[in-house]
Design a protein around this motif. Structure first.
Motif, short mmCIF file in Angstrom:
data_model
loop_
_atom_site.label_atom_id
_atom_site.label_comp_id
_atom_site.label_asym_id
_atom_site.label_seq_id
_atom_site.Cartn_x
_atom_site.Cartn_y
_atom_site.Cartn_z
N THR A 137 -21.08 -93.09 -48.43
CA THR A 137 -20.91 -91.65 -48.35
C THR A 137 -21.74 -91.12 -47.20
OG1 THR A 137 -22.79 -91.10 -49.76
CG2 THR A 137 -20.71 -91.58 -50.86
N THR A 138 -21.65 -89.81 -46.97
CA THR A 138 -22.41 -89.20 -45.89
C THR A 138 -23.90 -89.11 -46.23
OG1 THR A 138 -21.92 -87.02 -46.79
CG2 THR A 138 -20.47 -87.84 -45.08
N ILE A 139 -24.23 -89.21 -47.52
CA ILE A 139 -25.63 -89.24 -47.92
C ILE A 139 -26.17 -90.64 -47.67
CG2 ILE A 139 -27.22 -89.05 -49.87
CD1 ILE A 139 -26.18 -86.41 -49.10
N SER A 140 -27.27 -90.72 -46.93
CA SER A 140 -27.80 -92.03 -46.58
C SER A 140 -28.84 -92.47 -47.60
CB SER A 140 -28.43 -91.99 -45.18
OG SER A 140 -29.02 -93.23 -44.88
N ASN A 163 -18.41 -93.78 -56.09
CA ASN A 163 -17.24 -92.93 -56.23
C ASN A 163 -17.54 -91.60 -55.54
OD1 ASN A 163 -18.64 -91.14 -58.08
ND2 ASN A 163 -18.30 -92.67 -59.68
N LYS A 164 -16.65 -90.64 -55.67
CA LYS A 164 -16.82 -89.39 -54.93
C LYS A 164 -18.03 -88.58 -55.41
CE LYS A 164 -13.58 -86.66 -57.75
NZ LYS A 164 -12.37 -85.80 -57.71
N TYR A 165 -18.59 -88.92 -56.56
CA TYR A 165 -19.75 -88.22 -57.08
C TYR A 165 -21.05 -89.00 -56.86
CZ TYR A 165 -16.14 -85.50 -59.44
OH TYR A 165 -15.05 -84.73 -59.71
N LEU A 166 -21.01 -89.99 -55.99
CA LEU A 166 -22.17 -90.85 -55.79
C LEU A 166 -23.42 -90.07 -55.42
CD1 LEU A 166 -23.58 -93.60 -55.39
CD2 LEU A 166 -22.68 -93.61 -53.06
N ASP A 167 -23.30 -89.12 -54.48
CA ASP A 167 -24.49 -88.39 -54.03
C ASP A 167 -25.11 -87.59 -55.16
OD1 ASP A 167 -22.28 -86.75 -54.07
OD2 ASP A 167 -22.90 -85.54 -52.36
N ARG A 168 -24.28 -86.94 -55.99
CA ARG A 168 -24.81 -86.16 -57.09
C ARG A 168 -25.42 -87.05 -58.17
NH1 ARG A 168 -27.56 -82.54 -57.57
NH2 ARG A 168 -26.35 -81.76 -55.83
#
Length: 272
Positions: free
Chosen positions: A9-12, A134-139
């Motif tokens: 994801t964009t969160i590193s 998944n799409k909620y990985l950063d959260r």
């Protein structure tokens, strides 16, 4: 300190194991680092103070720390989570500011058997989250680290009884500035506003902020404002216009340009 980037994801957020190969050489750290001892033992120098890292140690470091591994046993191994500035800011948003001063003073915490067991469960869950993105990985990752740091607040009373630290005048000003940002960033984004509250000049505030908080005042204020905007977009159904008015922007389009400049995303794209 070796990092294996498994994030898609964009969160590193990187995680991996390290055996500490570079002895007596300053380590290159992510903005925030959480290190969990797995086996063996090492002596770690953090800002010129020595700490013993073992299986029962939890270590929290930041990019402005001076860290060296001075010696280690052959079987020394630790699990390392490297967190970039953006995710670290998200994690810190709902945490008490006093926690960061505490972790700066006590970067290495030695756990009881029960605490170690809880940490192992936490680590298994986080690793599963990272290895099955998944799409909620950063959260999900943000929530997981917030849970860890909220648990660490239990240590503050115990450890602070051991040492009553006296801060320098500059350190006191920086911590007061940090608290003021949390109180007033929703409506005040001017550095001069905070300098006036602290009874110092904006230039002096910039000097001590860069030295002790590793960022310029304007960058810290803007980061807090972005977190406020994100929180309102995520947790309310308020219109962009209402949010802009609440956060004291002259109009929604200006807030949109500000958000785009700081995050690379439009307000509507982030809310989606």
């Amino acid at each position: 300190m070796e990092h294996f980037d498994l994030t898609k994801t964009t969160i590193s957020l990187s995680h991996g194991t390290t055996c500490g190969e570079q002895l007596n050489y300053p380590l290159s750290l992510s903005y925030l680092v959480v290190c969990i001892g797995l086996s063996g033992e090492a002596t770690l120098s953090v800002n010129f103070t020595d700490y013993v890292i073992s299986k029962n140690a939890l270590t929290v470091l930041s990019s402005d720390d001076i860290v060296l591994i001075q010696q280690k046993t052959e079987d020394f191994k630790a699990y390392v989570y490297g967190i970039d500035r953006t995710l670290a800011s998200e994690i810190a948003y709902h945490l008490p500011h006093t926690l960061f001063g505490f972790l700066h003073d006590y970067p290495v915490l030695h756990l009881t058997k029960e605490q170690r067991k809880q940490l192992e469960y936490w680590m298994l869950q986080l690793n599963y989250i990272l290895d099955h993105p998944n799409k909620y990985l950063d959260r999900m990752a943000c929530n997981q680290f917030q849970n860890l740091f909220l648990h660490l607040t239990d240590y503050m009373g115990e450890y602070n009884q051991l040492k009553k630290k006296k801060f320098s005048r500059k350190e006191e000003l920086c911590w007061k500035f940090w608290d003021l940002i949390g109180q007033y960033a929703k409506t005040n984004r001017a550095v001069a506003f905070y300098a006036d509250l602290l009874h110092i000049t904006p230039f002096y505030l910039a000097q001590i902020s860069k030295s002790h908080l590793n960022d310029l005042p304007k960058d810290l204020i803007n980061r807090q404002v972005i977190l406020e905007i994100k929180n309102l977009l995520q947790t309310t159904d308020k219109s962009i216009g209402v949010i802009a008015e609440e956060l004291n922007f002259v109009d929604p389009s200006y807030m949109g340009r500000f958000f785009k400049r700081e995050t690379g995303l439009s307000l509507s794209a982030y809310r989606k």
